[in-house]
Enzyme design. Sequence first.
Site, mmCIF file in Angstrom:
data_model
loop_
_atom_site.group_PDB
_atom_site.id
_atom_site.type_symbol
_atom_site.label_atom_id
_atom_site.label_comp_id
_atom_site.label_asym_id
_atom_site.label_seq_id
_atom_site.Cartn_x
_atom_site.Cartn_y
_atom_site.Cartn_z
ATOM 1 C CE1 TYR A 133 3.372 4.725 3.480
ATOM 2 C CE2 TYR A 133 5.503 3.952 3.674
ATOM 3 C CZ TYR A 133 4.117 3.570 3.884
ATOM 4 O OH TYR A 133 3.875 2.635 4.479
ATOM 5 C CB SER A 166 6.295 2.183 7.238
ATOM 6 O OG SER A 166 7.123 1.450 6.289
HETATM 7 P P1 NAI Z 1 -4.254 -1.726 1.788
HETATM 8 O O1 NAI Z 1 -4.281 -0.767 0.507
HETATM 9 O O2 NAI Z 1 -4.294 -3.119 1.459
HETATM 10 O O3 NAI Z 1 -5.098 -1.405 3.124
HETATM 11 C C1 NAI Z 1 -5.236 -0.264 3.586
HETATM 12 C C2 NAI Z 1 -6.842 0.013 3.483
HETATM 13 O O4 NAI Z 1 -7.094 1.413 3.980
HETATM 14 C C3 NAI Z 1 -7.628 0.083 2.216
HETATM 15 O O5 NAI Z 1 -8.792 -0.871 2.560
HETATM 16 C C4 NAI Z 1 -8.254 1.302 2.051
HETATM 17 O O6 NAI Z 1 -9.377 1.324 1.433
HETATM 18 C C5 NAI Z 1 -8.148 1.901 3.489
HETATM 19 N N1 NAI Z 1 -7.890 3.461 3.285
HETATM 20 C C6 NAI Z 1 -7.270 4.191 2.641
HETATM 21 N N2 NAI Z 1 -7.273 5.442 2.953
HETATM 22 C C7 NAI Z 1 -8.499 5.722 3.851
HETATM 23 C C8 NAI Z 1 -8.842 6.639 4.412
HETATM 24 N N3 NAI Z 1 -8.489 7.888 4.208
HETATM 25 N N4 NAI Z 1 -9.863 6.280 5.558
HETATM 26 C C9 NAI Z 1 -9.990 5.062 5.756
HETATM 27 N N5 NAI Z 1 -9.709 3.889 5.141
HETATM 28 C C10 NAI Z 1 -8.694 4.287 4.179
HETATM 29 O O7 NAI Z 1 -2.667 -1.443 2.404
HETATM 30 P P2 NAI Z 1 -1.853 -2.282 3.516
HETATM 31 O O8 NAI Z 1 -0.659 -2.449 2.935
HETATM 32 O O9 NAI Z 1 -2.568 -3.403 4.154
HETATM 33 O O10 NAI Z 1 -1.669 -1.080 4.540
HETATM 34 C C11 NAI Z 1 -2.028 -0.898 5.972
HETATM 35 C C12 NAI Z 1 -1.126 -0.169 6.720
HETATM 36 O O11 NAI Z 1 0.224 -0.684 6.645
HETATM 37 C C13 NAI Z 1 -0.777 1.175 6.226
HETATM 38 O O12 NAI Z 1 -1.014 2.236 6.776
HETATM 39 C C14 NAI Z 1 0.590 1.169 5.116
HETATM 40 O O13 NAI Z 1 1.190 2.340 5.028
HETATM 41 C C15 NAI Z 1 1.318 0.263 6.061
HETATM 42 N N6 NAI Z 1 2.489 -0.408 5.838
HETATM 43 C C16 NAI Z 1 2.238 -1.520 4.595
HETATM 44 C C17 NAI Z 1 3.465 -2.252 4.145
HETATM 45 C C18 NAI Z 1 3.263 -3.215 2.975
HETATM 46 O O14 NAI Z 1 4.266 -3.668 2.524
HETATM 47 N N7 NAI Z 1 1.977 -3.421 2.572
HETATM 48 C C19 NAI Z 1 4.585 -1.952 4.732
HETATM 49 C C20 NAI Z 1 4.636 -0.794 5.679
HETATM 50 C C21 NAI Z 1 3.587 -0.293 6.221
#
Ligand code: NAI
Length: 277
Positions: free
Chosen positions: A158, A144
């Site tokens: 985080y 991130s």
């Molecule tokens: P999201 O919540 O839409 O997608 C994350 C997915 O990971 C979800 O489908 C969830 O079910 C799955 N997940 C959660 N815990 C899990 C586990 N223990 N095992 C397997 N799957 C698991 O969120 P997003 O935003 O798409 O996040 C993706 C990555 O991007 C994360 O690492 C987040 O920290 C990072 N990120 C997101 C930002 C944003 O603005 N959305 C900004 C910076 C980083």
Amino acid sequence: TNFEGRTAFITGGASGIGLGIAKALSACGARIVIADLRPDHIEKALAGFAGGAQSNSVTAIEVDVTNRETYAEAAQKMQSDFGGVDILINNAGVGVEGPILDARYADWDFGLGVNLGGVVNGLQCFLPQMIAHGRGGHVVNTASLAAAVMMPEQFVIYSAGKAAVLNLSENMREVLAGKNIGMSVLLPAFTKSNIHEAAQNRPAHLRDDSGFAASEKALSEREIGEEWMEPDEVGEMVAKGILNNDLYIITHGQFKNRMRERAEAMLAATPDSDFQF
Ligand code: NAI
């Protein structure tokens, strides 16, 4: 068609950024395996691919990236079903946030367990097969931009996990290059996703003794900004980053000054030396 015949394993691939990456790599011909904790996310994601040109080459598997046993089983299945993965996307993450002085071990374990431990488990489970099959490949770790700047106190856990992911990605690149495996680290910000569902992704045994319950409830009600980036756009950036073997894939420019300030503060505190390491 750049990834024709390649198999990509994408953790957190059923939602948000992971799903955006799945779509982009699929459009380039890769076989996609979505690995996600949430059956509801998986069902919705697969429905989104249904009927499309690439739908036959997209499958999903339920995996909790913090569970080393089931993760190892998933890796074995990838070996037997597909001859091993070519592209590993360590992307699953949770938006753990809360007042740091109220944090309990449950909050550290939840946040670091998924955001750092999940990446570690992915590397431990998949690098041996990626090296052994000899085709080369690529790893993308989702950190991130929070890893590259100083952040408000509610993001301590985080950011600590993400900073470790950034650091290990930088430092593993050379040894992996020797095995014909590329490594990139994705540093996103403000992207439309379901990251506000942190509470729903928190396992039961880390729920009761948490200091973050109120912040997680507030987060669950947060509105997604209209101006935030579409996850599909992030996915395109990742596909390009893999093709170029870029170390850093950075989606947003808003933090540039804060990144510079941090680097300059560190340099200003550093004495001069005749000996360069
Ligand atoms: P999201 O919540 O839409 O997608 C994350 C997915 O990971 C979800 O489908 C969830 O079910 C799955 N997940 C959660 N815990 C899990 C586990 N223990 N095992 C397997 N799957 C698991 O969120 P997003 O935003 O798409 O996040 C993706 C990555 O991007 C994360 O690492 C987040 O920290 C990072 N990120 C997101 C930002 C944003 O603005 N959305 C900004 C910076 C980083």
